[in-house]
Structures are given as structure tokens and as C-alpha cells.
Design a protein around this motif. Structure first.
Motif, short mmCIF file in Angstrom:
data_model
loop_
_atom_site.label_atom_id
_atom_site.label_comp_id
_atom_site.label_asym_id
_atom_site.label_seq_id
_atom_site.Cartn_x
_atom_site.Cartn_y
_atom_site.Cartn_z
N GLY A 237 4.56 -1.12 2.98
CA GLY A 237 3.74 0.08 2.84
C GLY A 237 4.51 1.36 3.06
O GLY A 237 5.73 1.35 3.26
N THR B 88 0.87 -1.17 0.00
CA THR B 88 0.00 0.00 0.00
C THR B 88 0.90 1.22 0.00
O THR B 88 1.85 1.30 0.79
N THR C 183 -6.04 2.59 3.44
CA THR C 183 -4.99 1.61 3.71
C THR C 183 -5.58 0.38 4.38
O THR C 183 -5.25 -0.76 4.03
N ASP D 181 -3.28 4.08 -1.86
CA ASP D 181 -4.21 4.48 -0.80
C ASP D 181 -4.34 6.00 -0.67
O ASP D 181 -5.09 6.49 0.18
N ASN E 206 -0.66 5.67 8.02
CA ASN E 206 -1.17 4.48 7.35
C ASN E 206 -0.66 3.21 8.02
O ASN E 206 -1.42 2.27 8.26
#
Length: 413
Positions: free
Chosen positions: A232, A165, A214, A207, A237
Motif C-alpha cells: 500500500g 491499496t 483503505t 483509496d 492509510n
């Protein structure tokens, strides 16, 4: 036996990535604003006692103490480091890109060989108590994983599924280039056929730097895409999902954030960062001021802070430094801004009225460029003794070149 050997090789590669990442930077972080507060207080405790052991320093999530930073800046102990580096059997020609990559390849192969040897000897890996044992006292209790947990999830005979993400739209869209670079690197790895016949399927989810999105994408990657590991970007997030990821026992390595919370081997052992802690960076700012503005001390410092978990980690890290070093920082004014704000005029006007000696941009993405432009437009820059832009905005093409000469003279640690 062949399957076991391949899995050992894969785990060795992942361990090697982790060790190389640890050598390049620190890991970090915690939970929401409360976690930022906890990180800042931990940093303050470190500053208050420069005799803390290395083990105690690690409890701050990879944040180095002020004493450790000042020793590094002064070069103390550099001779030992140079001797250790010289002892490597790898070639060291750093005058060319090819030489740098050759050294990196050699070091990586040496690390993989060392890890593989320890795993095959039973020193590292899963022991008889079903605990995953690794370097530096690493120990993860696999008995705490879900009943249906499978260490081969997302791993087939011909594929490894990685999920990510990240942000590819909005004010921080430039960071999406990191994913493009990773995809190019994974394609290169696939071309070498070094993962026992497997290719990497890299599943990227944008995201938009929105934590709620997320959460949705992480659920999708775990439950539908059945990924082998997750990666990520973004402090807010990561804080929104790392509890679940760790509860599911899914590897969550090299998180693209320096928030101090990622260094939590007891409660979040599956999450690691790959970059310097924002709290350490705050100490480095203070150390630079102490060394380079010695004749002007103590100074007034203003920070332009992104108003989220990311920015607050910077704000509270430097606040801890300022409180412990009144001989360096006379006054410290953090001014927060909305992450989605189209301009920073009001915030910079407030900072200019404070008339600081030092300005520190504690933001990210496009606001880094806006901060440089607004500081110059306000006339503040000409009055400053020093100005910093954060390490997360060191990209020349994205954040410095567009500002032109307004960015000339900014420091990045």
C-alpha cells in the motif's frame, strides 16, 4: 518435493526483494499522531546519545542517528564500503541503463542463491517451533497466527495474487504512476516464467488517500480476493490497517511510505517499508544546513506541514533535531495545512511573516507544487538562504517542471 522446492524459491525471491529494499532505504512507522510523537521522542533520544549502538538505532523504526548521518555525509567509512562493493563478483558498468540492470540482476541472483542455500540447510525458514527465522535475527512466531491461517493463501499452481491499496485520484494522484510501473514490471516477470509457472495477478484499489476507504479495501482483498500479500501507500492509510494485516499474518512488504512506524519487528513483523525514514530525512535536512550554511548559523527554519500522520512525522523529526541542535536551528516554525486545501496562500503568508532563513516543504502530492509556486509568489524565495522540497516530491514532471523557474535552486536530500 517439487512443491516444497517451488515454495522455497518463492520465499527466497521475497526475502531477496526485502534485502534489496533494505539496501536502498530504511523502513518505518507507528500509530496515528501518538505514534508520530513516539517516533519523534525516540529520535530525540538517539540524538541525545551519539554512542547508541546500531541495535538501539533500529528501535527507532529505521531512523538513523544524527551521528550516523553526519558520518555518512562526511564520507567517513566510505573506503570500507568501496572495498566491499569492489569485492562483488558482479559486473559494474553504471555508464548505461543496460549495465545498471545487469548488475542488479546479478546481485539479485546472488542474494536468491544465498537465501536458498540457507533455507535448504535449515538455517532460515520455519523451524521445529513453528517460528519463521530469517536474516539479522528475524523471528516470527507463526503460532500466533489465526487458526485458519494458510501460508499458501493466494498461491495456486498457476497464479500469485498481490493486492495493493493506493491513491490514483485527488491531490496525490500522481503517485498512482507507481502502480502502473509495478504492473509493467510484473508483466515483464510473467513473461520470463521465473515463478514456477505462476503469473502475478496484481489487484489495485484506489483509496483516494482516504484511510476509511483503505480499511474497506483491505478487508475486501483479504476476505474476498484471498491475496497472498498486501502492499500500500500513504502513512495515514497504512496506520489504519497494519494492525489487522499483522494479526492476520499477511505479508505486507515494501510499504510506500517512510513513516517511522514500519520498523517494528516485534509487534508488526509482517510490515516493512522500502524507503528512507522521514525522521532520517529530517536529520539530513539539519545536517545539510549545518554543513552548507555554517557562516549563517544558527538559522530560522519554517516548515509547511501536511496536517496528517505523514506530515507530522516530518514535523516532529525536524523538531527533535532542532531541540538537540540549538547551535544550528535558532527557531523552528511548523505551519500545517489541510491535505485537501486548494491553495496554500494563507499558510505561506504566515511563513513569510516569520521571515525564515530556510524553508522546508513537508508535504506531498500536488501541495508540493503549490508550495513552490506560493513561496515564489510571496516574494519569500528571494530572501531564503535555502529551500527544500521533500523526497516524496522529487518527480520532475509532476512537481518541479510545472513550477518553472520557481523551482530552480530547491534541494532534495
Amino acid at each position: 518435493m517439487e512443491i516444497r522446492r517451488n515454495l522455497l524459491r518463492l520465499l527466497a525471491v521475497l526475502f531477496a526483494f526485502a534485502m534489496v529494499a533494505a539496501a536502498c532505504g530504511s523502513s518505518d512507522d507507528d500509530d496515528s499522531s501518538s505514534s508520530s510523537s513516539g517516533s519523534a521522542s525516540a529520535t530525540a533520544e538517539d540524538h541525545g546519545d551519539d554512542d547508541h549502538s546500531e541495535e538501539e538505532e533500529e528501535d527507532t523504526g529505521g531512523t538513523l542517528s544524527q551521528d550516523a548521518v553526519e558520518k555518512a555525509v562526511s564520507g567517513e567509512g566510505s573506503d570500507d564500503a568501496a572495498e566491499e562493493e569492489a569485492a562483488s563478483d558482479c559486473p559494474q558498468d553504471r555508464s548505461t541503463v543496460e549495465g545498471i540492470f545487469a548488475e542488479a540482476d546479478c546481485n539479485r541472483d546472488a542474494i536468491i542463491a544465498m537465501i536458498t542455500e540457507k533455507m535448504e540447510a535449515g538455517e532460515w525458514g520455519v523451524n521445529s517451533d513453528n517460528h519463521l527465522i530469517g536474516p539479522a535475527g528475524m523471528e516470527v512466531d507463526l503460532n500466533a497466527c489465526p487458526a485458519d491461517w494458510d501460508d499458501k493463501a493466494g498461491l495456486t499452481d498457476d497464479q500469485i495474487r498481490f493486492g495493493q491499496t493506493t491513491v490514483q485520484s485527488g491531490n496525490l494522484a500522481a503517485y498512482g504512476n507507481l502502480s502502473l510501473g509495478m504492473q509493467i514490471w510484473f508483466d515483464y516477470i510473467d513473461s520470463l516464467d521465473v515463478l514456477s509457472g505462476r503469473d502475478i495477478e496484481f489487484i489495485i484499489k484506489d483509496d483516494g488517500y482516504v484511510a476509511a476507504q483503505t480499511i474497506e479495501y483491505v478487508d475486501e482483498l483479504i476476505e474476498s480476493a484471498n491475496v497472498h500479500l498486501l502492499q500500500g501507500l500513504g502513512s495515514p492509510n497504512g496506520l489504519a490497517v497494519y494492525d489487522k494485516i499483522n494479526e492476520e499474518c499477511i505479508p505486507h512488504p515494501f510499504y510506500l511510505s517512510g513513516h517511522p512506524a514500519w520498523g517494528d519487528p516485534e509487534l508488526h513483523p509482517w510490515t516493512t517499508s522500502y524507503q528512507m525514514s522521514y525522521s532520517t530525512e529530517a536529520v539530513l535536512w539539519g545536517t545539510w544546513i549545518k554543513v552548507n550554511l555554517a557562516d549563517d548559523l544558527p538559522v530560522k527554519v519554517a516548515g509547511l506541514v501536511m496536517d496528517n500522520d505523514f506530515g507530522l512525522a516530518y514535523e516532529m523529526g525536524f523538531e527533535a533535531y532542532a531541540e538537540q541542535n540549538p547551535d544550528v536551528v535558532a527557531e523552528y516554525l511548523p505551519v500545517r495545512h489541510d491535505p485537501a486545501a486548494p491553495t496554500l496562500t494563507n499558510e505561506v503568508t504566515t511563513i513569510a511573516a516569520f521571515d525564515p532563513d530556510v524553508f522546508i516543504s513537508m508535504t506531498a502530492g500536488n501541495p508540493c507544487l503549490l508550495a513552490i509556486q506560493e513561496v515564489e509568489a510571496s516574494g519569500l524565495y528571494d530572501r531564503l538562504s535555502a529551500a527544500f522540497t521533500p523526497s516524496v516530491c522529487k518527480g520532475i514532471a509532476a512537481y518541479l517542471a510545472p513550477a518553472g523557474m520557481a523551482a530552480d535552486g530547491y534541494w532534495i536530500v
